[in-house]
Design a protein around this motif. Structure first.
Motif, PDB file in Angstrom:
ATOM      1  N   ALA A  50       0.853  -1.162   0.085  1.00 36.54           N
ATOM      2  CA  ALA A  50       0.076   0.199   0.071  1.00 36.54           C
ATOM      3  C   ALA A  50       0.695   1.301   0.026  1.00 36.54           C
ATOM      4  CB  ALA A  50      -0.917   0.048   1.111  1.00 36.54           C
ATOM      5  N   ARG A  51       1.833   1.274   0.798  1.00 34.98           N
ATOM      6  CA  ARG A  51       2.815   2.394   0.945  1.00 34.98           C
ATOM      7  C   ARG A  51       3.673   2.544  -0.453  1.00 34.98           C
ATOM      8  NH1 ARG A  51       4.160   1.881   5.798  1.00 34.98           N
ATOM      9  NH2 ARG A  51       4.904  -0.154   5.759  1.00 34.98           N
ATOM     10  N   SER A  52       4.260   1.389  -1.115  1.00 32.40           N
ATOM     11  CA  SER A  52       5.212   1.713  -2.112  1.00 32.40           C
ATOM     12  C   SER A  52       4.686   1.216  -3.312  1.00 32.40           C
ATOM     13  CB  SER A  52       6.346   0.487  -1.657  1.00 32.40           C
ATOM     14  OG  SER A  52       6.894   0.771  -0.406  1.00 32.40           O
ATOM     15  N   GLY A  53       3.558   0.514  -3.570  1.00 33.99           N
ATOM     16  CA  GLY A  53       3.005   0.120  -4.901  1.00 33.99           C
ATOM     17  C   GLY A  53       3.570  -1.181  -5.182  1.00 33.99           C
ATOM     18  N   PRO A  54       3.313  -1.800  -6.652  1.00 38.19           N
ATOM     19  CA  PRO A  54       3.736  -2.990  -6.767  1.00 38.19           C
ATOM     20  C   PRO A  54       5.215  -3.143  -6.763  1.00 38.19           C
ATOM     21  CG  PRO A  54       2.092  -2.065  -8.424  1.00 38.19           C
ATOM     22  CD  PRO A  54       2.508  -1.121  -7.497  1.00 38.19           C
ATOM     23  N   MET A  55       5.497  -4.428  -6.207  1.00 36.06           N
ATOM     24  CA  MET A  55       6.950  -4.699  -6.096  1.00 36.06           C
ATOM     25  C   MET A  55       7.324  -6.131  -6.571  1.00 36.06           C
ATOM     26  SD  MET A  55       7.555  -3.421  -2.225  1.00 36.06           S
ATOM     27  CE  MET A  55       9.531  -3.330  -2.296  1.00 36.06           C
ATOM     28  N   ILE A  56       8.482  -6.338  -7.100  1.00 38.88           N
ATOM     29  CA  ILE A  56       9.220  -7.693  -7.408  1.00 38.88           C
ATOM     30  C   ILE A  56       9.263  -8.343  -5.968  1.00 38.88           C
ATOM     31  CG2 ILE A  56      11.136  -8.822  -8.202  1.00 38.88           C
ATOM     32  CD1 ILE A  56       9.698  -7.202 -10.353  1.00 38.88           C
ATOM     33  N   GLN A  57       8.679  -9.574  -6.132  1.00 37.81           N
ATOM     34  CA  GLN A  57       8.743 -10.317  -4.668  1.00 37.81           C
ATOM     35  C   GLN A  57      10.002 -10.298  -3.937  1.00 37.81           C
ATOM     36  OE1 GLN A  57       6.069 -13.665  -4.589  1.00 37.81           O
ATOM     37  NE2 GLN A  57       7.446 -14.876  -3.612  1.00 37.81           N
ATOM     38  N   ALA A  58      11.282 -10.317  -4.738  1.00 40.37           N
ATOM     39  CA  ALA A  58      12.276 -10.424  -4.097  1.00 40.37           C
ATOM     40  C   ALA A  58      12.771  -9.159  -3.330  1.00 40.37           C
ATOM     41  CB  ALA A  58      13.655 -10.677  -5.092  1.00 40.37           C
TER      42      ALA A  58
ATOM     43  N   GLY B  46      12.485  -7.414   5.631  1.00 37.41           N
ATOM     44  CA  GLY B  46      13.293  -7.801   6.322  1.00 37.41           C
ATOM     45  C   GLY B  46      13.089  -9.344   6.473  1.00 37.41           C
ATOM     46  N   CYS B  47      12.272 -10.108   5.542  1.00 39.65           N
ATOM     47  CA  CYS B  47      11.974 -11.638   5.668  1.00 39.65           C
ATOM     48  C   CYS B  47      13.071 -12.424   4.577  1.00 39.65           C
ATOM     49  CB  CYS B  47      10.623 -11.832   5.302  1.00 39.65           C
ATOM     50  SG  CYS B  47       9.313 -10.982   6.760  1.00 39.65           S
ATOM     51  N   GLU B  48      12.842 -13.494   5.113  1.00 38.04           N
ATOM     52  CA  GLU B  48      13.455 -14.464   3.865  1.00 38.04           C
ATOM     53  C   GLU B  48      12.274 -14.883   3.039  1.00 38.04           C
ATOM     54  OE1 GLU B  48      16.615 -15.706   4.311  1.00 38.04           O
ATOM     55  OE2 GLU B  48      16.866 -14.745   5.891  1.00 38.04           O
ATOM     56  N   PRO B  49      12.887 -14.900   1.640  1.00 29.36           N
ATOM     57  CA  PRO B  49      12.072 -15.183   0.424  1.00 29.36           C
ATOM     58  C   PRO B  49      11.122 -16.152   0.525  1.00 29.36           C
ATOM     59  CG  PRO B  49      14.565 -14.539  -0.276  1.00 29.36           C
ATOM     60  CD  PRO B  49      14.402 -14.826   1.534  1.00 29.36           C
ATOM     61  N   PRO B  50      11.476 -17.519   1.146  1.00 33.10           N
ATOM     62  CA  PRO B  50      10.403 -18.248   1.466  1.00 33.10           C
ATOM     63  C   PRO B  50       9.171 -17.856   2.270  1.00 33.10           C
ATOM     64  CG  PRO B  50      12.474 -19.338   1.824  1.00 33.10           C
ATOM     65  CD  PRO B  50      12.674 -17.917   1.658  1.00 33.10           C
ATOM     66  N   SER B  51       9.634 -16.965   3.428  1.00 34.78           N
ATOM     67  CA  SER B  51       8.390 -16.570   4.304  1.00 34.78           C
ATOM     68  C   SER B  51       7.679 -15.547   3.304  1.00 34.78           C
ATOM     69  CB  SER B  51       9.167 -15.821   5.311  1.00 34.78           C
ATOM     70  OG  SER B  51       9.525 -16.747   6.224  1.00 34.78           O
ATOM     71  N   VAL B  52       8.087 -14.743   2.512  1.00 38.02           N
ATOM     72  CA  VAL B  52       7.447 -13.803   1.815  1.00 38.02           C
ATOM     73  C   VAL B  52       6.345 -14.795   0.716  1.00 38.02           C
ATOM     74  CG1 VAL B  52       7.501 -12.052   0.000  1.00 38.02           C
ATOM     75  CG2 VAL B  52       8.935 -12.154   2.281  1.00 38.02           C
TER      76      VAL B  52
ATOM     77  N   ARG C 250      11.290 -14.092 -15.021  1.00 39.33           N
ATOM     78  CA  ARG C 250      11.910 -14.916 -13.993  1.00 39.33           C
ATOM     79  C   ARG C 250      11.467 -14.545 -12.536  1.00 39.33           C
ATOM     80  NH1 ARG C 250      17.807 -15.000 -14.803  1.00 39.33           N
ATOM     81  NH2 ARG C 250      17.222 -12.876 -15.138  1.00 39.33           N
ATOM     82  N   ALA C 251      11.237 -12.848 -12.530  1.00 38.47           N
ATOM     83  CA  ALA C 251      10.856 -12.369 -11.288  1.00 38.47           C
ATOM     84  C   ALA C 251       9.348 -12.239 -11.240  1.00 38.47           C
ATOM     85  CB  ALA C 251      11.327 -11.028 -11.064  1.00 38.47           C
ATOM     86  N   THR C 252       8.821 -12.250 -10.043  1.00 37.45           N
ATOM     87  CA  THR C 252       7.162 -12.084  -9.881  1.00 37.45           C
ATOM     88  C   THR C 252       6.893 -10.826  -9.290  1.00 37.45           C
ATOM     89  OG1 THR C 252       7.189 -14.307  -9.178  1.00 37.45           O
ATOM     90  CG2 THR C 252       5.337 -13.251  -8.507  1.00 37.45           C
ATOM     91  N   LEU C 253       6.087 -10.036  -9.883  1.00 37.47           N
ATOM     92  CA  LEU C 253       5.530  -9.000  -9.504  1.00 37.47           C
ATOM     93  C   LEU C 253       4.173  -9.163  -8.390  1.00 37.47           C
ATOM     94  CD1 LEU C 253       5.621  -5.759  -9.854  1.00 37.47           C
ATOM     95  CD2 LEU C 253       4.014  -5.961 -11.444  1.00 37.47           C
ATOM     96  N   VAL C 254       4.460  -8.329  -7.278  1.00 37.28           N
ATOM     97  CA  VAL C 254       3.338  -8.413  -6.297  1.00 37.28           C
ATOM     98  C   VAL C 254       2.689  -7.126  -6.289  1.00 37.28           C
ATOM     99  CG1 VAL C 254       2.722  -9.064  -4.032  1.00 37.28           C
ATOM    100  CG2 VAL C 254       4.843 -10.058  -5.198  1.00 37.28           C
TER     101      VAL C 254
ATOM    102  N   ARG D 221      -2.270  -9.711  -6.104  1.00 38.92           N
ATOM    103  CA  ARG D 221      -2.102 -10.581  -7.396  1.00 38.92           C
ATOM    104  C   ARG D 221      -0.536 -10.679  -7.523  1.00 38.92           C
ATOM    105  NH1 ARG D 221      -5.903  -8.119  -9.805  1.00 38.92           N
ATOM    106  NH2 ARG D 221      -4.889  -5.892  -9.666  1.00 38.92           N
ATOM    107  N   ARG D 222      -0.318 -11.845  -8.140  1.00 34.39           N
ATOM    108  CA  ARG D 222       1.107 -11.895  -8.488  1.00 34.39           C
ATOM    109  C   ARG D 222       1.027 -12.455 -10.223  1.00 34.39           C
ATOM    110  NH1 ARG D 222       3.864 -16.264  -4.382  1.00 34.39           N
ATOM    111  NH2 ARG D 222       1.832 -17.253  -4.900  1.00 34.39           N
ATOM    112  N   SER D 223       2.181 -11.817 -10.683  1.00 34.37           N
ATOM    113  CA  SER D 223       2.346 -11.967 -12.129  1.00 34.37           C
ATOM    114  C   SER D 223       3.690 -11.951 -12.339  1.00 34.37           C
ATOM    115  CB  SER D 223       1.604 -10.763 -12.876  1.00 34.37           C
ATOM    116  OG  SER D 223       1.783  -9.753 -12.635  1.00 34.37           O
TER     117      SER D 223
END
Length: 162
Positions: A45-53, A60-66, A89-93, A80-82
Motif C-alpha cells: 500500500a505504501r510502495s505500490g507493486p514490487m518484485i517479490q525479491a 526483512g523476511c526470508e524469500p520463502p516466508s514472503v 523470472r521475477a514475480t511482481l506483487v 495479485r502476482r504476475s
C-alpha cells in the motif's frame, strides 16, 4: 551493566514482544490475517507493486516466508502476482481492490494497537519511542552479526536522549 538490570531489561523487552504480537494477532484475526501478513499489505500500500525479491528485502523476511505469505494473500484475493514485465523470472506483487480495502482496515488496527500500547505515556515519550526502539532493534541485529571482540567493543548508536 549488572545482571539484575540486564535481566530486568531483557525480560521487559521479551514480555513486550510477546504481548504486542498476541494483541496484534487478536486484532488481525477478525480481518482474516496472521501476524506478518499485515506488514506485506502495508508495504504494498505504501510502495505500490514490487518484485517479490524486493518485497522480501523491504520486509526483512526470508524469500520463502514472503512466498508463503503472498500465496495465502493471493488465495484470499488480496494480492495479485504476475511475471514482472522486465524479467519473466521475477514475480511482481500488487494489491487488488480487496487488498487496498484490507490495508485500510489494517491501518485502523495498527493505530488501535499503538494507542493501546502507549496508554499512560506522555506525548514526548511516545514521540521518542520509534527512535529508541529502532536503536534497540539495530543494536540487537548488530550483536547477532558481530563476532569475537567486535561483539564486546562495538559502541551502540546514541539516540541523543538521556
Amino acid at each position: 551493566m549488572d545482571f539484575a538490570r540486564a535481566d530486568a531489561l531483557n525480560q521487559a523487552i521479551r514480555l513486550l514482544s510477546l504481548r504486542h504480537r498476541a494483541r496484534a494477532a487478536a486484532l488481525l484475526t477478525p480481518l482474516g490475517l496472521h501476524p506478518g501478513q499485515e506488514v506485506l499489505l502495508l508495504e504494498l500500500a505504501r510502495s505500490g507493486p514490487m518484485i517479490q525479491a524486493q518485497l522480501s528485502g523491504a520486509l526483512g523476511c526470508e524469500p520463502p516466508s514472503v512466498t508463503l505469505m503472498a500465496s495465502k494473500l493471493e488465495a484470499s484475493g488480496h494480492i495479485r502476482r504476475s511475471p514482472a514485465p522486465t524479467d519473466r523470472r521475477a514475480t511482481l506483487v500488487e494489491l487488488t481492490d480487496s487488498g487496498r480495502e484490507l490495508a485500510d482496515q489494517v491501518r485502523r488496527a495498527w493505530r488501535t494497537l499503538a494507542e493501546e500500547t502507549v496508554v499512560g505515556l506522555g506525548e514526548e515519550t511516545v514521540a521518542s519511542l520509534p527512535e529508541i526502539l529502532g536503536t534497540l532493534a539495530e543494536n540487537a541485529g548488530a550483536g547477532r552479526r558481530a563476532t569475537g571482540a567486535n561483539a564486546t567493543t562495538r559502541r551502540p548508536r546514541r539516540t541523543g536522549r538521556g
